[in-house]
Structures are given as C-alpha cells and as structure tokens.
Design an enzyme around this catalytic site. Structure first.
Site, PDB file in Angstrom:
ATOM      1  N   SER A   1       0.513  -1.545   0.409  1.00  0.00           N
ATOM      2  CA  SER A   1      -0.081  -0.425  -0.245  1.00  0.00           C
ATOM      3  C   SER A   1       0.816   1.085  -0.096  1.00  0.00           C
ATOM      4  O   SER A   1       2.097   0.796   0.326  1.00  0.00           O
ATOM      5  CB  SER A   1      -0.488  -0.334   1.251  1.00  0.00           C
ATOM      6  OG  SER A   1       0.129   0.403   2.462  1.00  0.00           O
ATOM      7  N   LYS A   2       0.361   2.670  -0.321  1.00  0.00           N
ATOM      8  CA  LYS A   2       0.444   4.184  -0.129  1.00  0.00           C
ATOM      9  C   LYS A   2       1.712   3.755   1.384  1.00  0.00           C
ATOM     10  O   LYS A   2       2.962   4.474   0.827  1.00  0.00           O
ATOM     11  CB  LYS A   2      -0.069   4.851   0.066  1.00  0.00           C
ATOM     12  CG  LYS A   2      -0.637   5.002  -1.081  1.00  0.00           C
ATOM     13  CD  LYS A   2      -1.346   5.985  -1.347  1.00  0.00           C
ATOM     14  CE  LYS A   2      -2.360   6.103  -2.638  1.00  0.00           C
ATOM     15  NZ  LYS A   2      -3.335   5.518  -2.109  1.00  0.00           N
ATOM     16  N   ARG A   3       1.366   2.866   2.382  1.00  0.00           N
ATOM     17  CA  ARG A   3       2.435   3.084   3.539  1.00  0.00           C
ATOM     18  C   ARG A   3       3.996   2.937   3.377  1.00  0.00           C
ATOM     19  O   ARG A   3       4.414   3.224   3.966  1.00  0.00           O
ATOM     20  CB  ARG A   3       1.490   2.171   4.737  1.00  0.00           C
ATOM     21  CG  ARG A   3       2.114   2.574   6.266  1.00  0.00           C
ATOM     22  CD  ARG A   3       1.143   1.676   7.378  1.00  0.00           C
ATOM     23  NE  ARG A   3       0.456   0.749   6.738  1.00  0.00           N
ATOM     24  CZ  ARG A   3       1.501  -0.549   6.299  1.00  0.00           C
ATOM     25  NH1 ARG A   3       2.625  -0.594   7.264  1.00  0.00           N
ATOM     26  NH2 ARG A   3       0.700  -1.906   6.144  1.00  0.00           N
TER      27      ARG A   3
END
Length: 468
Positions: free
Chosen positions: A241-243
RNA sequence: GUCCCCAUCGUCUAGAGGCCUAGGACACCACCCUUUCAAGGUGGCGACACGGGUUCGAAUCCCGUUGGGGACGCCA
C-alpha cells in the site's frame, strides 16, 4: 479455442506494482498461447474514477511494453446491457427484488458478526417473500439466488481446487436500487461478452470467484478458467500500500528503471523457471505458464529490482541509453551542452553504464562527457590538483599527449605508462591527478577510456585549465 | 469473529519420496583483479515454522498446532 485474457483495473489511482504484474501475467499468458490480451477499465464507480487515472494506466502499460489487442472496454458504457441481464435473470426467477432498507442490512451485518461471525450477511428474507408485501416508497435492489445447500469447487489454475460450502455465500446484489449494476454483475457480463477465456487476477478476488461462478451458471454461460495469483506484499509482509511507499510505474520510470528490468523483476515475483534469473521478454513468452506460479505472496524488494536494472543498463543499447541521458540532461542545468556531447556519449556510455544502477545515476555520471572545459571540480579533485608537483607532471604529460599521432585507448595506455616509468612514478601517481583534471572527480571510468572518448582537443583543453 | 489461501536462507526462489550433509539469485562479509569507483572472479554467512503420523526412506504425502495473508459493502 483462442485464449483471451484481460486486465481490468479500476481507474482510481496510478498503475501500481501489483496491477503491473497482473497485467504482465495476463499479457504473457496471451502471447504464449497466441491469444488476445484485452483491457477493460472498470469505471462503474464514476465518483472514484478519474481521467487522469485512466491515462496513467494506459501510459503505465505502454511504458512496460505491454500492448493490447483490442479497443479497451469501458465498463460504464455497458450499463444497459448489464441491466438487461439482471432483468432477464429476474424474469427467469433466478433473481429477485429485495426491499431491505440500509438500516436492516446494517442490522443483519451486526447480527452475523456478533453471533459467530458468519461470512453470510444477508439472510435471504426477500428471496421467497410475496412481492405484494413490498413496502411502498422503497426502490428494490435485485439479488441473485445462490444455492442454499451443497458446496462449490473452483478449479483454479494457480490455487488448485478450492471448495467452499454454499451456506457461507449469501444472495448478493447484482443491480442496485438506483438501477446501476454492481461490480459482480458487470464483471461476469463483460467477461462473457468479451469472450474472456482466462481470468488472471490477484487472489484478493478468490472469494469473488465463487459468487461469479454461480452468476455465470445462472446466465447459462461457461465460467472462464480462473487463475488467482498471490498479491505482492511490502517488506513487512502485508498487502502493498501507499504506506510502503508503493508507487505507480511512472515513478519507477522517473527514477530510471528500465522497462525490461521491471518486466524481468515482476516476472520472477511468484513465477520461476528453474534457476533462471535473467529472462528476456521473448524467452518469458516462450516459457510462461500458470502452473509455475507460486501460491505464496512475495515481498517487494527494491535491491533486487535495482540489481536487475543494473544488468539491463550494462547490456543496454548505447544509442538508446544516449538518447535517454540526453533527454534527462536537457534543461536540467543552466550550462549548455557540448556540441560533442552526443557523440561522446555513444562511445562512453557502455563504460558509464556498468557503474550505474539507474538511468538517473547514469545521467549524473555522464556529466563528464556532457560539457566542455572548464570543469567543475569536486573536493577530492581539487585536492589532487593542489600539489604544484602534480600539476607540473600533468603539464609535462600534456606535452607528450599533444604529439601523440594515434589517439586511441591502447596508445594512450602505452604513452601514460611510459611517461610514469620515465619519471619513476607509480601509475596511480599520474592517473589520479589526470583523472581529477579530466573528470573533475576522483571517480570515473578507466582514465584511458575517458581520454579516448574525450578526444585530443578536449583532453588537452581540460589539462590546460587544470594546470593553469 | 467467520470463510478462503499460504508457510525452504533477511528477500526472491529451486525442490513434484531417495539425486538434499537442501541448489541458485539479491543483500551482506572477505579475498583476487586493479590507475579511482564500479563491474567481474573466488570463497563465506545463511533456511526446510512446530508436533504427530504414512513410508524401508519425507523439505516433498496426510492431520493438527502456531504464525502470516486475503475476503467478508446497494466499492471495485
């Protein structure tokens, strides 16, 4: 039967690494079988879909070198068709109208969770209820009738046979109360209409496969073959994910990753062919199959991507690399490029490329060929030239160089070594100041190669400036 | 919570009962090569999650445990 695969992203963001790999596998499978690779933009959620995202997906695929065989299908344009199928199912008694209010659904969801946590949320309360009971003022949604008993087995080409008991599957909505089709319906109808034979997608869809299978059956259509490939995870093992700093492919393009390297990297994530690591795309097409796709998720590893990228850089076509470096150099700084920059790069880029991991690094270290004297000197170079003795040596060397008739690497090598010997110096004592003068740095490709690429005029010009 | 999936070096993986004192690649370390930095070469470190079976024999088959992941929307 001709193989038809599809890549069906929803255009709500960029083309990320996971989507890119799904696309690659679909493309490879189609190419391997001489079939068709198709594209479908799942834009039925108009609120979240954007034109920018659609463009990013097309550009991402183009950059990756994955070409598609038909005009892309925009799912939102097929809504009438989807609705017609839902009505048909309704007419055949395979679907029914459900008049539940959102609050009722919320209650059922709450119920399911507290009393055992069942996956089956909707209890089917309108399945056999007399439509005459329909409350006034509520627009019904249409639900498909799922089997109540028994179980369903999907023969997945990657996951093997996967079985689920039907009592864990509830009657899901195929047409919303506002008359728009749901994803579940749209996918099934479009896959059928497009003649898709193989659905290769992330295994986050595995659970959907059971529902879709029954929808295909209700429509009396053949279910395509499924292949659910494991997701790509971040370094911590959870869904990328973007994380994790998950980026769109265009970000990798910007940081100087080569499409060939990206393809090779993505291919080896979850798929293997013995001990082979470097696999060119043509070879991949020949070898690719679904049986060799692993079932466990792989973690994204930037080091590996960089390593592969370095390999493709080293073996890259000098003309193509030169074009890329020139493009990146253009407008980067205020300094004007040497008229000889391009010619020097064609000759010098192979030597440079084995010292770079990305195109960005390549263009950075290319600067020694890009501009004419005088050069910017880094600290180490300045230090190397600070010694008057070293400068005197370079001047003497420059005189010898000026008289050299044949300006090539072998001759330069001979001349400089001879010079060092006559002056009772170690080669390094000559080579390092020389490197500083010619490259403005303490690090560079072999100094004889640099001189050969630079040519006699520029080499002497740089020496003149450095010894002045 | 329920359902589904997964489980070999830190990471990507080879391995489809004996070829395994588990192979390759990345990363890391050392050495060699060397005009710098790389590249390259050589070597090193390093894994079958655990417990039961089945079998003459299990990383490979079965069961369980543990751990991880995914899915549970009138999103896609």
């Amino acid at each position: 039967m001709t193989v038809v695969t599809r890549f069906a992203p929803s255009p709500t963001g960029f083309l990320h690494i996971g989507g890119a790999r799904t696309a690659l596998f679909n493309w490879l499978y189609a190419r391997h079988h001489g079939g068709e690779f198709t594209l479908r933009i799942e834009d039925t959620d108009l609120k979240r879909s954007t034109d920018e995202a659609i463009a990013a997906i097309f550009h991402g695929l183009e950059w990756l070198g994955l070409d598609w065989d038909r005009e892309p299908v925009f799912q939102s344009r097929n809504a009438d068709r989807h609705r017609a199928v839902a009505e048909q199912l309704l007419a055949e008694g395979k679907a029914y109208r459900c008049y539940c209010a959102p609050e009722e659904l919320a209650e059922m969801r709450e119920n399911a969770r507290t009393s055992g946590g069942s996956t089956r949320i909707y209890d089917g309360r309108w399945r056999d209820r007399d439509p005459a009971d329909a409350p006034a003022g509520i627009d019904p949604a249409i639900r498909i009738k799922m089997p109540l008993t028994g179980d369903t087995t999907i023969a997945d080409m990657v996951q093997g046979e996967v079985t689920r008991t039907n009592d864990t599957l509830d009657d899901f909505i195929i047409l919303r109360s506002d008359g728009t089709p749901t994803y579940m319906l749209a996918v099934v109808v479009d896959d059928h209409d497009m003649g898709v034979t193989h659905t290769i997608r992330g295994d986050d869809h595995l659970n959907n496969a059971f529902r879709q299978h029954h929808l295909f059956a209700a429509c009396s259509w053949e279910t395509p073959k499924f292949a659910h490939i494991p997701l790509i995870h971040g370094a911590d093992g959870t869904k990328l994910s973007k994380r994790h700093g998950a980026l769109g492919v265009e970000a990798y393009a910007e940081m100087g990753i080569l499409p060939a390297a990206m393809r090779n990297y993505l291919l080896r994530l979850g798929w293997s062919h013995g001990d082979d690591e470097i696999i060119a795309t043509e070879q991949a097409i020949e070898w690719f199959d679904l049986d060799s796709v692993g079932r466990s998720p792989a973690r994204f590893d930037m080091d590996r991507l960089l390593n592969l990228n370095a390999h493709y850089l080293k073996n890259g076509d000098p003309a193509a690399l030169t074009a890329d470096v020139m493009a990146r150099a253009g407008g980067a700084t205020g300094k004007s490029l040497s008229p000889d920059a391009e010619a020097r790069l064609v000759a010098g880029v192979p030597g440079l490329a084995q010292r770079a991991n990305t195109l960005v690094e390549l263009s950075e270290i290319s600067s020694l060929y890009l501009y004419d004297a005088p050069l910017e000197m880094n600290e180490k170079a300045q230090a190397a030239l600070a010694d008057p003795e070293a400068r005197a040596r370079l001047s003497a060397l420059a005189d010898a160089l000026e008289n050299l008739k044949l300006w090539d690497e072998a001759e330069l090598d001979r001349l400089v070594r001879e010079f060092a010997e006559t002056h009772d110096l170690k080669l390094g004592q000559v080579a390092q100041p020389l490197r500083a003068a010619l490259t403005g740095s303490n690090v560079s490709p072999g100094i004889f190669e640099v001189m050969a690429v630079l040519g006699q005029v520029e080499t002497l010009a740089r020496l003149a400036h450095a010894t002045a």
